[in-house]
Enzyme design. Structure first.
Site, PDB file in Angstrom:
ATOM      1  N   SER A 194       0.795  -1.444  -0.050  1.00 22.49           N
ATOM      2  CA  SER A 194       0.013   0.096  -0.052  1.00 22.49           C
ATOM      3  C   SER A 194       0.867   1.262  -0.044  1.00 22.49           C
ATOM      4  CB  SER A 194      -0.739   0.049   1.336  1.00 22.49           C
ATOM      5  OG  SER A 194      -1.875   1.005   1.281  1.00 22.49           O
ATOM      6  N   THR A 195       0.789   1.887   1.030  1.00 25.05           N
ATOM      7  CA  THR A 195       1.365   3.207   1.089  1.00 25.05           C
ATOM      8  C   THR A 195       2.946   3.207   0.967  1.00 25.05           C
ATOM      9  OG1 THR A 195       0.142   3.960   2.990  1.00 25.05           O
ATOM     10  CG2 THR A 195       1.939   5.219   2.542  1.00 25.05           C
ATOM     11  N   HIS A 221      -2.729  -0.987  -3.226  1.00 24.16           N
ATOM     12  CA  HIS A 221      -4.113   0.028  -2.837  1.00 24.16           C
ATOM     13  C   HIS A 221      -3.815   1.112  -3.700  1.00 24.16           C
ATOM     14  CE1 HIS A 221      -4.356  -2.006   1.306  1.00 24.16           C
ATOM     15  NE2 HIS A 221      -4.835  -2.663   0.353  1.00 24.16           N
ATOM     16  N   MET A 314      -0.211   1.026   4.972  1.00 25.93           N
ATOM     17  CA  MET A 314      -0.873   1.342   6.294  1.00 25.93           C
ATOM     18  C   MET A 314      -2.082   0.279   6.572  1.00 25.93           C
ATOM     19  SD  MET A 314      -3.073   4.864   6.568  1.00 25.93           S
ATOM     20  CE  MET A 314      -1.754   5.769   6.239  1.00 25.93           C
ATOM     21  N   ASP A 317      -4.630  -4.885   6.169  1.00 31.71           N
ATOM     22  CA  ASP A 317      -5.028  -5.576   4.910  1.00 31.71           C
ATOM     23  C   ASP A 317      -3.903  -6.718   4.600  1.00 31.71           C
ATOM     24  OD1 ASP A 317      -6.502  -6.739   2.879  1.00 31.71           O
ATOM     25  OD2 ASP A 317      -5.504  -5.148   1.474  1.00 31.71           O
TER      26      ASP A 317
END
Length: 374
Positions: A194-195, A221, A314, A317
């Site tokens: 993600s991030t 994401h 973050m 998940d």
């Protein structure tokens, strides 16, 4: 009563700043504490105002949003930043660059709204849930008249961002040296991120062997349109076959497949073929695509012959998906805290005892290559 979320708005358009300020300040639990007209102005005001989150325009004079994100990330890896741009092709590419530089999210400017009330409604629908997701410790427990979905306002988890000052403050266990117990031949790799993901993925893909014998499935994401651009860039920069998944697509050995924004991706077999399936089931942990469905499908389809990798990001998940993989005997690699932009997703997997090895990002492709060659 929770303390209001402190916001910095950075945009060179005075009209857009007024719209943002009035909309955000009309929400009881959000307060705009400062405005900036370009990146250098934002960098000067950050230390004195200490916002919980920054809403950052992409195209600005003096210093644009991309360069500003890079400068912020040199001194603060935890401060949430939402890029704010019009969703044109140029805007999409620039926002993707900003996300690669370390921005957490993006929201679309309501440039096509026909009336001020429509613009405000769009901001409340698109921007507010993202603010609450990125600053969950100050988010309201239930929805109010803003029309926010309950699931989008609270995300309290071991790896979630608790506040900008301690977003990465998860107890760091020592780097694991436990060799994976699984010695089965790896037939497929799944990566969740993600991030900070585009940069991490580029680092990993660049060091993978050019002649991969197994497909790699990635959930990053990202919204729709951004994932296609990510696939194009990874293919152009790294020389691998990188594609965006589509429904019922047959995947070839060695292909790197990225889940499209807005869809969950699962992997299955049809005869001898490996096939991707897409669905629009509800978001998981406020994300679609989410890592958990992809990991679970790999566990179901390939059993112990799958390798799971969880990178910077973050939230939590990927944790339950990693658990499904481990229950089938799969090996799990997690990125370490020191090299993660946010040690949420990998940190949660590590804390749950699901990671076989915890490595810095530059060591992960070497470990993947080692496991592929056994």
């Amino acid at each position: 009563m929770t303390q209001a979320i402190r916001v910095m708005v950075c945009d060179d358009s005075s009209m857009m700043r007024r719209l943002l300020v009035s909309t955000l300040n009309s929400t009881a639990d959000i307060k705009v504490v400062t405005e900036a007209v370009h990146g250098k102005d934002a960098l000067m005001k950050l230390p004195g105002t200490r916002p919980d989150i920054v809403i950052m325009d992409v195209g600005m004079p003096v210093m644009d949003g991309i360069e500003t994100v890079r400068e912020i990330r040199k001194v603060d890896r935890q401060l949430p930043i939402i890029m704010f741009s019009a969703l044109t092709q140029d805007g999409t590419e620039a926002t993707s660059d900003a996300i690669s530089a370390g921005a957490n999210e993006f929201a679309t400017k309501p440039v096509e709204a026909g009336h001020i009330s429509q613009a405000v409604a769009q901001l409340k629908e698109d921007l507010l849930p993202k603010i609450y997701r990125l600053v969950p410790s100050k988010a309201p427990v239930a929805c109010g008249p803003n029309g926010l979905p309950v699931g989008a306002t609270v995300m309290r988890s071991p790896g979630a961002l608790a506040a900008p000052a301690n977003a990465n403050a998860v107890a760091t266990p020592p780097v694991s040296s436990r060799p994976p117990a699984n010695t089965a031949r790896i037939e497929v790799i799944g990566i969740g991120v993600s991030t900070g993901g585009p940069k991490a993925l580029a680092s990993v893909v660049a060091k993978l062997p050019q002649k991969l014998r197994v497909p790699i499935f990635i959930v990053q994401h990202m919204p729709a349109s951004f994932t296609a651009l990510l696939a194009e860039r990874l293919a152009a920069e790294q020389g691998h076959s990188v594609v965006e998944a589509s429904h019922d697509r047959i995947i070839e050995p060695g292909q790197i497949v990225i889940a499209p924004g807005g869809f969950h991706m699962v992997v299955t077999r049809q005869g001898k073929n490996i096939v991707t399936k897409l669905n629009r089931d509800p978001p998981i942990h406020s994300c679609r695509p989410a890592v958990d469905p992809m990991f679970r499908s790999l566990a179901h389809t390939f059993g112990e012959n799958c390798l799971g990798v969880i990178l910077t990001g973050m939230g939590i998940d990927g944790t339950e998906g990693a658990r499904a993989l481990r229950e089938r005997g799969c090996t799990i690699i997690a990125q370490d805290k020191a090299t993660s932009v946010v040690w949420g997703m990998p940190g949660s997997v590590v804390q749950q005892g699901l990671a076989d090895v915890v490595l810095p990002i530059d060591k992960i492709p070497l470990e993947i290559d080692r496991l592929l060659s056994r």
